[in-house]
Write a protein that holds these residues in place. Structure first.
Motif, PDB file in Angstrom:
ATOM      1  N   THR A   1      39.923  84.030 -35.770  1.00  0.00           N
ATOM      2  CA  THR A   1      39.163  85.234 -35.446  1.00  0.00           C
ATOM      3  C   THR A   1      39.372  85.562 -33.978  1.00  0.00           C
ATOM      4  OG1 THR A   1      37.505  84.642 -37.076  1.00  0.00           O
ATOM      5  CG2 THR A   1      36.882  86.264 -35.434  1.00  0.00           C
ATOM      6  N   PRO A   2      39.672  86.803 -33.635  1.00  0.00           N
ATOM      7  CA  PRO A   2      39.937  87.151 -32.233  1.00  0.00           C
ATOM      8  C   PRO A   2      38.680  87.087 -31.372  1.00  0.00           C
ATOM      9  CG  PRO A   2      39.894  89.135 -33.580  1.00  0.00           C
ATOM     10  CD  PRO A   2      39.791  87.975 -34.523  1.00  0.00           C
ATOM     11  N   LEU A   3      38.417  85.905 -30.821  1.00  0.00           N
ATOM     12  CA  LEU A   3      37.339  85.783 -29.843  1.00  0.00           C
ATOM     13  C   LEU A   3      37.800  86.423 -28.536  1.00  0.00           C
ATOM     14  CD1 LEU A   3      36.355  82.069 -30.579  1.00  0.00           C
ATOM     15  CD2 LEU A   3      35.308  84.134 -31.500  1.00  0.00           C
ATOM     16  N   ARG A   4      36.908  86.521 -27.592  1.00  0.00           N
ATOM     17  CA  ARG A   4      37.223  87.216 -26.340  1.00  0.00           C
ATOM     18  C   ARG A   4      38.062  86.320 -25.435  1.00  0.00           C
ATOM     19  NH1 ARG A   4      32.213  90.213 -24.402  1.00  0.00           N
ATOM     20  NH2 ARG A   4      32.891  91.523 -26.134  1.00  0.00           N
ATOM     21  N   ARG A   5      39.310  86.701 -25.179  1.00  0.00           N
ATOM     22  CA  ARG A   5      40.203  85.909 -24.332  1.00  0.00           C
ATOM     23  C   ARG A   5      40.009  86.280 -22.865  1.00  0.00           C
ATOM     24  NH1 ARG A   5      43.917  83.005 -27.161  1.00  0.00           N
ATOM     25  NH2 ARG A   5      44.342  83.630 -29.325  1.00  0.00           N
ATOM     26  N   SER A   6      39.616  85.298 -22.050  1.00  0.00           N
ATOM     27  CA  SER A   6      39.404  85.580 -20.633  1.00  0.00           C
ATOM     28  C   SER A   6      39.658  84.366 -19.744  1.00  0.00           C
ATOM     29  CB  SER A   6      37.959  86.066 -20.411  1.00  0.00           C
ATOM     30  OG  SER A   6      37.033  85.064 -20.801  1.00  0.00           O
ATOM     31  N   MET A   7      39.956  83.200 -20.321  1.00  0.00           N
ATOM     32  CA  MET A   7      40.058  81.974 -19.542  1.00  0.00           C
ATOM     33  C   MET A   7      41.506  81.692 -19.142  1.00  0.00           C
ATOM     34  SD  MET A   7      37.325  79.597 -21.598  1.00  0.00           S
ATOM     35  CE  MET A   7      37.007  78.552 -20.185  1.00  0.00           C
ATOM     36  N   ARG A   8      41.672  81.338 -17.856  1.00  0.00           N
ATOM     37  CA  ARG A   8      42.988  81.024 -17.299  1.00  0.00           C
ATOM     38  C   ARG A   8      43.038  79.547 -16.896  1.00  0.00           C
ATOM     39  NH1 ARG A   8      45.604  85.881 -16.315  1.00  0.00           N
ATOM     40  NH2 ARG A   8      44.243  87.718 -16.356  1.00  0.00           N
ATOM     41  N   THR A   9      44.146  79.131 -16.281  1.00  0.00           N
ATOM     42  CA  THR A   9      44.330  77.722 -15.934  1.00  0.00           C
ATOM     43  C   THR A   9      43.212  77.195 -15.051  1.00  0.00           C
ATOM     44  OG1 THR A   9      46.745  77.909 -16.101  1.00  0.00           O
ATOM     45  CG2 THR A   9      45.871  76.057 -14.842  1.00  0.00           C
ATOM     46  N   LEU A  10      42.830  77.957 -14.022  1.00  0.00           N
ATOM     47  CA  LEU A  10      41.763  77.502 -13.130  1.00  0.00           C
ATOM     48  C   LEU A  10      40.453  77.342 -13.885  1.00  0.00           C
ATOM     49  CD1 LEU A  10      40.711  76.806 -10.326  1.00  0.00           C
ATOM     50  CD2 LEU A  10      40.331  79.250  -9.919  1.00  0.00           C
TER      51      LEU A  10
ATOM     52  N   GLU B   1      39.968  81.547 -26.824  1.00  0.00           N
ATOM     53  CA  GLU B   1      39.354  82.324 -25.749  1.00  0.00           C
ATOM     54  C   GLU B   1      40.145  82.179 -24.453  1.00  0.00           C
ATOM     55  OE1 GLU B   1      34.712  81.750 -26.743  1.00  0.00           O
ATOM     56  OE2 GLU B   1      36.061  80.125 -27.257  1.00  0.00           O
ATOM     57  N   THR B   2      41.402  81.729 -24.595  1.00  0.00           N
ATOM     58  CA  THR B   2      42.262  81.452 -23.451  1.00  0.00           C
ATOM     59  C   THR B   2      43.453  82.404 -23.414  1.00  0.00           C
ATOM     60  OG1 THR B   2      41.663  79.113 -23.479  1.00  0.00           O
ATOM     61  CG2 THR B   2      43.697  79.692 -22.351  1.00  0.00           C
ATOM     62  N   ILE B   3      43.782  82.864 -22.221  1.00  0.00           N
ATOM     63  CA  ILE B   3      44.962  83.699 -22.023  1.00  0.00           C
ATOM     64  C   ILE B   3      46.199  82.804 -21.952  1.00  0.00           C
ATOM     65  CG2 ILE B   3      46.091  85.324 -20.444  1.00  0.00           C
ATOM     66  CD1 ILE B   3      43.285  86.168 -19.514  1.00  0.00           C
ATOM     67  N   GLU B   4      47.222  83.115 -22.728  1.00  0.00           N
ATOM     68  CA  GLU B   4      48.443  82.305 -22.829  1.00  0.00           C
ATOM     69  C   GLU B   4      48.133  80.827 -23.055  1.00  0.00           C
ATOM     70  OE1 GLU B   4      51.951  83.456 -20.368  1.00  0.00           O
ATOM     71  OE2 GLU B   4      50.402  84.314 -19.087  1.00  0.00           O
ATOM     72  N   PRO B   5      47.451  80.494 -24.163  1.00  0.00           N
ATOM     73  CA  PRO B   5      47.005  79.120 -24.388  1.00  0.00           C
ATOM     74  C   PRO B   5      48.122  78.086 -24.442  1.00  0.00           C
ATOM     75  CG  PRO B   5      46.828  80.438 -26.397  1.00  0.00           C
ATOM     76  CD  PRO B   5      47.113  81.391 -25.277  1.00  0.00           C
ATOM     77  N   ARG B   6      49.334  78.464 -24.868  1.00  0.00           N
ATOM     78  CA  ARG B   6      50.425  77.481 -24.958  1.00  0.00           C
ATOM     79  C   ARG B   6      50.775  76.910 -23.593  1.00  0.00           C
ATOM     80  NH1 ARG B   6      52.746  77.437 -29.996  1.00  0.00           N
ATOM     81  NH2 ARG B   6      52.359  79.259 -31.325  1.00  0.00           N
ATOM     82  N   LYS B   7      50.535  77.666 -22.533  1.00  0.00           N
ATOM     83  CA  LYS B   7      50.830  77.201 -21.174  1.00  0.00           C
ATOM     84  C   LYS B   7      49.575  76.706 -20.457  1.00  0.00           C
ATOM     85  CE  LYS B   7      54.738  80.367 -20.497  1.00  0.00           C
ATOM     86  NZ  LYS B   7      55.281  81.478 -19.655  1.00  0.00           N
ATOM     87  N   THR B   8      48.504  77.481 -20.557  1.00  0.00           N
ATOM     88  CA  THR B   8      47.316  77.179 -19.759  1.00  0.00           C
ATOM     89  C   THR B   8      46.537  75.976 -20.274  1.00  0.00           C
ATOM     90  OG1 THR B   8      46.119  78.853 -21.037  1.00  0.00           O
ATOM     91  CG2 THR B   8      47.036  79.546 -18.933  1.00  0.00           C
ATOM     92  N   LEU B   9      46.491  75.752 -21.592  1.00  0.00           N
ATOM     93  CA  LEU B   9      45.736  74.614 -22.127  1.00  0.00           C
ATOM     94  C   LEU B   9      46.274  73.267 -21.646  1.00  0.00           C
ATOM     95  CD1 LEU B   9      44.890  75.693 -25.783  1.00  0.00           C
ATOM     96  CD2 LEU B   9      43.273  75.153 -23.973  1.00  0.00           C
TER      97      LEU B   9
END
Length: 480
Positions: A17-26, A252-260
């Motif tokens: 489900t498309p939750l709100r994506r707003s989290m980055r690496t920091l 809820e993460t932007i570009e999760p493949r990299k940032t996670l």
């Protein structure tokens, strides 16, 4: 009925489900630090010092190495399957539905008990902070029944209230949660750095002798309680629990493949360095047997030893902030695990309903938030933190084994991050986790077995019947 049916990454992404994506690496790094640094420094260092002596710093390194190898495995899975659910979702991909349910059930216990346990420590620091301003809460409302020997207590009111406040924050949106966590982690780190800068001058190297009074593993005379570096590592492992919750934020993460992967590994690295520095300073200022006098508030006891009473108020505030972020991340991870399991039909739909405005699983968040608040308010769960450890270590073992399996069976799958040294790195993670599990007492094994059996009952009576996998042709990866 196939109990080991699997889901493909493609299918999981399509069903998300498309939750709100707003989290980055920091944000993810601070989320991890928020979960890791708290109880470990402000509470467990006291018991750890009594168990291992100054070698507690080695115990933290041992626990960190275990988490580091496991973190590398989590990072690969997070880059391969950027969806909510953490180890639950990863197990669904690698080993199938039954194993996934058991791990999800395990994680629910882990997150709930840790948040409830931390709420007890939070209440103690909050009570002391109020006393500094001349405000005394009724002692009967400061802890669960039977928590403090010789003192009559019935209900942990501060802990109950703070869990409900955190639950409300989680329910109104990830942006509010992210901002609050970022601010609180910044304050917490500032307080820890202030403590280090002010107290390091009081270190006496003679207090580090003997450095390892109990060796790696031993027993005191006429005692069945294990002592030494490994038992202490099994205790302080609780301090590192939380980085795995970072992987629950995938949707809820932007570009999760990299940032996670970055968030998981950076939060572990920063936290480990701070733990080592803090334990060396604390055992250098106070001789390790003396921690028995202030085992529940070891940092405050060290400050009293230095005579810098002005610093005590600041550290009490920092401890409150630190433990608040731990509870926030644990309750966040728990709600996302339940959301994922509900979406897969293994839990009732109630837990997976998304609020149209806040884009969060509000009902599930409040359900488990209230249960956690009640547990922290009424139940003496200080003795159960080892149950959190054995549950987490079990999840780590499954994730590490999953990396070996997926590399062998599905080497073609896209991976934004690859665990180095496979299969040796996952195998080392499994061995380290096994060593730490061996350091836990037999009562913990019994409690964990009871929870495990209860989970199997829930799966066979409800989950297996309502699973979305019962629909034909839903999985791209069949059981192997």
């Amino acid at each position: 009925m196939e109990y080991f049916r699997k889901k493909s990454v493609k299918e999981l992404v399509e069903q998300s489900t498309p939750l709100r994506r707003s989290m980055r690496t920091l944000d993810l790094t601070l989320l991890g630090i928020g979960a890791i640094i708290g109880t470990g420094i402000f509470v467990l260092t006291g018991k750890g010092a009594l168990t291992a002596g100054p070698a507690l710093s080695v115990s933290f390194v041992l626990a960190a190495v275990c988490c580091g190898f496991a973190g590398l495995c989590y990072a690969e899975f997070a880059s391969m399957a950027p969806v909510s659910g953490s180890a639950y979702t990863y197990s669904y991909i690698a080993f199938g539905e039954l194993v996934a349910f058991v791990i999800g059930w395990d994680l629910i216990l882990e997150y709930a008990l840790q948040a409830a346990t931390v709420s007890a420590g939070w209440s103690g620091y909050f009570t002391k902070l109020l006393q500094g301003f001349g405000i005394d809460l009724p002692v009967q409302l400061t802890a669960a029944y039977g928590t403090t020997p010789g003192v009559t207590t019935y209900f942990n009111l501060p802990g109950f209230v703070v869990v409900l406040l955190i639950t409300w924050l989680l329910s109104v949106g990830i942006n509010q949660t992210r901002r609050a966590n970022d601010i609180m982690v910044g304050v917490k780190l500032a307080v820890i750095v202030l403590f280090i800068v002010c107290v390091v001058w009081y270190v006496k190297p003679s207090n580090w002798q003997p450095f390892s009074p109990y060796g790696w593993y031993s027993f005191k005379q006429n005692s069945t309680v294990p002592m030494g570096i490994i038992p202490a590592a099994s205790i302080v492992f609780f301090s590192f629990i939380g980085f795995d919750a970072v992987s629950s934020s995938a949707e809820e993460t932007i570009e999760p493949r990299k940032t996670l992967p970055r968030g998981i590994l950076l939060s572990l690295a920063v936290s480990t360095v701070l733990y080592i520095v803090m334990t060396l300073i604390m055992t250098g200022v106070v001789k390790y047997p003396e921690f028995s006098a202030f085992i529940d508030a070891p940092v405050a006891g060290v400050i009293v030893k230095t005579g810098m009473n002005w610093l005590a108020l600041i550290v009490d505030f920092g401890a409150l902030i630190g433990m608040t972020t731990v509870m926030l991340v644990q309750l966040y991870g728990q709600s996302r695990i339940c959301y994922s399991m509900s979406r897969d039909g293994l839990f009732p739909k109630f837990f997976g309903e998304i609020h149209p405005k806040y884009r969060t699983p509000v009902k599930g968040t409040w359900f488990f938030g209230i249960l956690t608040a009640i547990a922290g308010g009424f139940i003496n769960i200080n003795v159960l933190f080892e149950l959190v450890n054995i549950g987490t270590l079990s999840a780590f073992i499954i994730v590490a084994a999953g990396i070996i399996w997926m590399r062998h069976k599905h080497p073609e799958m896209q991976r934004g991050f690859k665990t180095p040294g496979v299969p040796f790195t996952p195998l080392i993670a499994i061995v380290f986790c096994g060593v730490l599990i061996a350091g836990l007492n037999w009562q913990t094994w019994v409690r964990f077995a009871v929870w495990f059996v209860l989970g199997l009952a829930v799966y066979f009576l409800y989950g297996a019947r309502h699973s979305t996998m019962n629909k034909p042709s839903e999985s791209a990866i069949t059981a192997h």
